[in-house]
Design a protein around this motif. Structure first.
Motif, PDB file in Angstrom:
ATOM      1  N   LEU A 170       0.821  -1.214   0.000  1.00  0.00           N
ATOM      2  CA  LEU A 170       0.000   0.000   0.000  1.00  0.00           C
ATOM      3  C   LEU A 170       0.855   1.263   0.000  1.00  0.00           C
ATOM      4  N   SER A 178       2.225   1.684  -3.509  1.00  0.00           N
ATOM      5  CA  SER A 178       1.214   2.111  -4.485  1.00  0.00           C
ATOM      6  C   SER A 178       0.784   3.558  -4.270  1.00  0.00           C
ATOM      7  N   PHE A 179       0.685   4.003  -3.025  1.00  0.00           N
ATOM      8  CA  PHE A 179       0.271   5.378  -2.771  1.00  0.00           C
ATOM      9  C   PHE A 179       1.428   6.369  -2.868  1.00  0.00           C
ATOM     10  N   LEU A 223      -1.312   0.668 -10.620  1.00  0.00           N
ATOM     11  CA  LEU A 223      -1.695   1.269  -9.345  1.00  0.00           C
ATOM     12  C   LEU A 223      -2.900   0.575  -8.707  1.00  0.00           C
ATOM     13  N   GLN A 224      -3.990   0.435  -9.441  1.00  0.00           N
ATOM     14  CA  GLN A 224      -5.201  -0.138  -8.838  1.00  0.00           C
ATOM     15  C   GLN A 224      -5.035  -1.623  -8.528  1.00  0.00           C
ATOM     16  N   GLN A 228      -2.948  -1.935  -5.352  1.00  0.00           N
ATOM     17  CA  GLN A 228      -3.710  -1.542  -4.171  1.00  0.00           C
ATOM     18  C   GLN A 228      -4.667  -2.653  -3.738  1.00  0.00           C
ATOM     19  N   MET A 229      -5.349  -3.255  -4.677  1.00  0.00           N
ATOM     20  CA  MET A 229      -6.319  -4.292  -4.329  1.00  0.00           C
ATOM     21  C   MET A 229      -5.639  -5.540  -3.757  1.00  0.00           C
ATOM     22  N   SER A 250      -2.649  -5.704  -2.358  1.00  0.00           N
ATOM     23  CA  SER A 250      -2.032  -5.360  -1.079  1.00  0.00           C
ATOM     24  C   SER A 250      -3.067  -5.274   0.026  1.00  0.00           C
ATOM     25  N   LEU A 251      -4.211  -4.694  -0.287  1.00  0.00           N
ATOM     26  CA  LEU A 251      -5.269  -4.599   0.707  1.00  0.00           C
ATOM     27  C   LEU A 251      -5.812  -5.978   1.071  1.00  0.00           C
TER      28      LEU A 251
END
Length: 89
Positions: free
Chosen positions: A20, A23-24, A32-33, A36-37, A39-40
């Motif tokens: 995260l 990515s941020f 990127l998306q 994020q998904m 990693s979350l």
């Protein structure tokens, strides 16, 4: 404590948090998306496994004032880190 569940849970949490942050931070702009998904999801799996590893066989007990002082220090450092991350990011 069950170390066979606790250590993978900690590693999932660390890997998810690092993903995260990457990515941020803008390092990986091409995917990127997706990063994020994933990693979350990894972070969520680690958070789900963590209580199972900590509480198997009963809640952990601290022995003596040294253990309580160490636990207080660890919780304080983690809390300050979370507040600093929220404030500066």
């Amino acid at each position: 404590m069950d170390w066979e569940v606790l250590l993978p849970a900690i590693m999932f949490i660390v890997a998810g948090a690092v993903g995260l942050v990457i990515s941020f931070a803008g390092i990986a702009e091409t995917f990127l998306q997706g990063l994020q998904m994933i990693s979350l999801y990894i972070l969520l799996v680690g958070i789900i496994f963590l209580p199972g590893g900590l509480l198997k066989g009963g809640s952990p007990t601290l022995k003596g004032p040294g253990g309580a002082f160490a636990a207080l220090g660890i919780v304080t450092v983690i809390s300050i880190g979370i507040v600093m991350a929220i404030v500066f990011f």
